[in-house]
Design a protein around this motif. Structure first.
Motif, PDB file in Angstrom:
ATOM      1  N   PRO A 303       0.804  -1.225   0.000  1.00  0.00           N
ATOM      2  CA  PRO A 303       0.000   0.000   0.000  1.00  0.00           C
ATOM      3  C   PRO A 303       0.837   1.274   0.000  1.00  0.00           C
ATOM      4  O   PRO A 303       0.294   2.367  -0.022  1.00  0.00           O
ATOM      5  CB  PRO A 303      -0.829  -0.118   1.289  1.00  0.00           C
ATOM      6  CG  PRO A 303      -0.190  -1.158   2.108  1.00  0.00           C
ATOM      7  CD  PRO A 303       0.668  -2.004   1.229  1.00  0.00           C
ATOM      8  N   ASN A 338      -8.730   3.490   3.077  1.00  0.00           N
ATOM      9  CA  ASN A 338      -8.288   4.184   1.861  1.00  0.00           C
ATOM     10  C   ASN A 338      -8.177   5.686   2.099  1.00  0.00           C
ATOM     11  O   ASN A 338      -8.343   6.474   1.179  1.00  0.00           O
ATOM     12  CB  ASN A 338      -9.285   3.926   0.725  1.00  0.00           C
ATOM     13  CG  ASN A 338      -9.409   2.455   0.454  1.00  0.00           C
ATOM     14  OD1 ASN A 338      -8.399   1.770   0.327  1.00  0.00           O
ATOM     15  ND2 ASN A 338     -10.641   1.961   0.397  1.00  0.00           N
ATOM     16  N   TRP A 349       1.217   5.015   5.297  1.00  0.00           N
ATOM     17  CA  TRP A 349       0.215   4.387   4.441  1.00  0.00           C
ATOM     18  C   TRP A 349      -1.008   3.999   5.261  1.00  0.00           C
ATOM     19  O   TRP A 349      -0.947   3.906   6.485  1.00  0.00           O
ATOM     20  CB  TRP A 349       0.801   3.160   3.734  1.00  0.00           C
ATOM     21  CG  TRP A 349       1.061   1.965   4.622  1.00  0.00           C
ATOM     22  CD1 TRP A 349       0.240   0.888   4.795  1.00  0.00           C
ATOM     23  CD2 TRP A 349       2.219   1.709   5.433  1.00  0.00           C
ATOM     24  NE1 TRP A 349       0.812  -0.016   5.673  1.00  0.00           N
ATOM     25  CE2 TRP A 349       2.031   0.464   6.076  1.00  0.00           C
ATOM     26  CE3 TRP A 349       3.399   2.425   5.689  1.00  0.00           C
ATOM     27  CZ2 TRP A 349       2.972  -0.087   6.953  1.00  0.00           C
ATOM     28  CZ3 TRP A 349       4.336   1.870   6.568  1.00  0.00           C
ATOM     29  CH2 TRP A 349       4.122   0.637   7.183  1.00  0.00           C
ATOM     30  N   GLY A 351      -3.934   1.159   5.907  1.00  0.00           N
ATOM     31  CA  GLY A 351      -4.124  -0.276   5.738  1.00  0.00           C
ATOM     32  C   GLY A 351      -4.919  -0.822   6.908  1.00  0.00           C
ATOM     33  O   GLY A 351      -5.117  -0.130   7.912  1.00  0.00           O
ATOM     34  N   CYS A 367       0.043  -5.762   9.287  1.00  0.00           N
ATOM     35  CA  CYS A 367      -0.766  -5.009   8.331  1.00  0.00           C
ATOM     36  C   CYS A 367      -1.389  -6.032   7.372  1.00  0.00           C
ATOM     37  O   CYS A 367      -0.660  -6.772   6.699  1.00  0.00           O
ATOM     38  CB  CYS A 367       0.098  -4.009   7.554  1.00  0.00           C
ATOM     39  SG  CYS A 367      -0.813  -3.133   6.273  1.00  0.00           S
ATOM     40  N   GLU A 369      -2.879  -5.857   4.496  1.00  0.00           N
ATOM     41  CA  GLU A 369      -2.598  -5.723   3.060  1.00  0.00           C
ATOM     42  C   GLU A 369      -1.112  -5.900   2.752  1.00  0.00           C
ATOM     43  O   GLU A 369      -0.717  -5.985   1.591  1.00  0.00           O
ATOM     44  CB  GLU A 369      -3.021  -4.328   2.567  1.00  0.00           C
ATOM     45  CG  GLU A 369      -4.510  -4.070   2.571  1.00  0.00           C
ATOM     46  CD  GLU A 369      -5.016  -3.640   3.945  1.00  0.00           C
ATOM     47  OE1 GLU A 369      -4.186  -3.499   4.862  1.00  0.00           O
ATOM     48  OE2 GLU A 369      -6.235  -3.469   4.094  1.00  0.00           O
ATOM     49  N   TRP A 370      -0.261  -5.915   3.766  1.00  0.00           N
ATOM     50  CA  TRP A 370       1.193  -5.944   3.552  1.00  0.00           C
ATOM     51  C   TRP A 370       1.821  -6.736   4.707  1.00  0.00           C
ATOM     52  O   TRP A 370       2.363  -6.160   5.648  1.00  0.00           O
ATOM     53  CB  TRP A 370       1.707  -4.494   3.539  1.00  0.00           C
ATOM     54  CG  TRP A 370       3.067  -4.298   2.997  1.00  0.00           C
ATOM     55  CD1 TRP A 370       3.833  -5.167   2.279  1.00  0.00           C
ATOM     56  CD2 TRP A 370       3.862  -3.105   3.147  1.00  0.00           C
ATOM     57  NE1 TRP A 370       5.029  -4.609   1.962  1.00  0.00           N
ATOM     58  CE2 TRP A 370       5.075  -3.334   2.476  1.00  0.00           C
ATOM     59  CE3 TRP A 370       3.661  -1.869   3.766  1.00  0.00           C
ATOM     60  CZ2 TRP A 370       6.076  -2.372   2.416  1.00  0.00           C
ATOM     61  CZ3 TRP A 370       4.660  -0.917   3.700  1.00  0.00           C
ATOM     62  CH2 TRP A 370       5.856  -1.164   3.029  1.00  0.00           C
TER      63      TRP A 370
END
Ligand SMILES: Nc1ncnc2c1ncn2[C@@H]1O[C@H](COP(=O)(O)OP(=O)(O)OP(=O)(O)O)[C@@H](O)[C@H]1O
Length: 408
Positions: A303, A338, A349, A351, A367, A369-370
């Motif tokens: 992200p 977002n 970022w 997330g 996280c 998304e990561w």
């Protein structure tokens, strides 16, 4: 065909008056280039250690650490390579060295293989392996006796060593009457009493309790400094690196993945194993801007598009890594996953909070998304009502805490 040589000075050293050889290496140190084939596994590494220097070798289970030590010690035959110690060639097989990253080799002709007993290498692992029927003094005196010392002189040497390792009154004690820590002290004394030109240590403190481990670590540090010989230690314990080592070599699948000072490897690990060893997180990317202090890594499937950090990087486009201290990662609640406005700053970022687990250092928060990015927060943060899996969050990784590195 094997041409067995015996004793020191079997080959001219090629060293000049300052003790430096043509390659600029200290001729009294270790200079090993080895390739060992073990079925589907192989080890291919250069190991150089100056006199008075300690090199730590770290790597995952099965990465080839013991094989590398055994090949230097002489209990594992190398297929190609050359090992030189204190100006003598111990082994030379089919090559003078690996020339460059492609592993191309030069054939040198004669094969040299010094017997293990003639190599003058002390090897110590976690088992003391004392002669059970002999007392501590006799165990230590065995080494100088084997090198031709008269019994009385060997006993005197053994008594000096018993004093040094803190067991002056236990000379007559048999191995089975000594504690594990005391047996390892005797084993260290026996190894060093043989006056090795190189000391190889394979997890020497792994079988000891925390107190004995610290005491023996200090003892080995003091004695190896005093003797000024090259030392190689294989260890899974970061404290061994900090207390004993000058440099660290990271072995991965039989290859050198990173090599550098203790501080460089602990602060900027370049491989997943080295990062896990040091407790740091590791992020992968490609170089966008190489020059420090404006170094940046381009990230993929993350992200965050680019990461800013410290440390020199190679040319743009080259794969590289960034490590970070997860305790320095900040997480705050966000309006949504977002929320671009709150993620406009560098290394920031949005997330979702992924898995949350507790550990000795605090709460580990991943996280979603990561997964490579995670934070360790103080235990009290578990009381934050918003901090739960699925919650949108703003993550921030301070630029000064990010260290770039390039795996070998
Ligand atoms: N004689 C052998 N023949 C074939 N394979 C071998 C032999 N000895 C070791 N291996 C393999 O070589 C690899 C490296 O083993 P090695 O013991 O050197 O690793 P290591 O890094 O010291 O591991 P550990 O941390 O578990 O001690 C392993 O996959 C092992 O199974």
């Amino acid at each position: 065909m094997t041409a067995a040589l015996s004793g020191a000075g079997a080959e001219a050293t090629g060293a000049d008056a300052r003790g430096q050889n043509a390659a600029g290496l200290d001729a009294s140190g270790l200079d090993a280039t080895v390739q060992v084939e073990l079925g589907t596994f192989s080890v291919s590494a250069n190991v150089r250690v100056a006199a008075g220097e300690t090199l730590a070798i770290i790597g995952a289970n099965g990465s080839g650490k013991s094989t590398l030590l055994a090949s230097i010690a002489g209990s594992q035959r190398i297929d190609t390579g050359r090992i030189r110690l204190a100006g003598r060639t111990l082994t030379r097989r089919g090559t003078d060295g690996m020339n460059g990253a492609d592993g191309t080799v030069r054939t040198s002709g004669a094969v040299v293989d010094l017997r293990r007993a003639d190599r003058r290498i002390g090897l110590l692992d976690q088992r003391a392996l004392l002669f059970p029927h002999l007392g501590a003094r006799a165990n230590i005196a065995f080494a100088p006796r084997a090198h031709g010392s008269a019994r009385r002189a060997a006993d005197r040497t053994a008594d000096e060593w018993l004093e040094r390792v803190g067991l002056p009154a236990r000379g007559s004690a048999r191995a089975r009457d000594l504690s594990g820590g005391q047996q390892q002290r005797v084993a260290i004394a026996r190894t060093l009493a043989s006056e090795p030109e190189l000391l190889l240590l394979d997890e020497p403190f792994a079988a000891l309790d925390v107190t004995s481990r610290a005491e023996l670590r200090a003892l080995v540090a003091a004695e190896t400094r005093r003797l000024g010989i090259p030392v190689v230690i294989v260890s899974h314990d970061p404290l061994d690196l900090i207390a004993l080592a000058d440099r660290v070599l990271v072995l991965e699948s039989g290859r050198v993945a990173q090599e550098g000072s203790v501080a460089a490897v602990l602060e900027s690990p370049a491989t997943p194993f080295a990062a896990a060893f040091t407790g740091r997180g590791l992020l992968h990317g490609t170089v966008r801007h190489a020059a420090d202090p404006d170094a940046r890594l381009e990230l993929h499937d993350a992200p965050l598009a680019e990461l800013r950090g410290r440390g020199a990087l190679p040319a743009p486009g080259t794969p590289a890594v960034a490590s970070f201290d997860p305790a320095q990662v900040r997480i705050e609640a966000a309006a949504s996953a977002n929320d671009a406005a709150s993620a406009s700053a560098a290394n920031t970022w949005c997330g979702t909070v992924g898995e949350v687990s507790t550990g000795p250092a605090g709460i580990r928060v991943a996280c979603a998304e990561w997964p490579e990015a995670w934070a360790v927060l103080p235990l009290a943060r578990v009381l934050d009502p918003w901090l739960a899996p699925g919650a949108p969050a703003v993550w921030h990784l301070p630029e000064a805490e990010v260290r770039f590195a390039t795996p070998a």
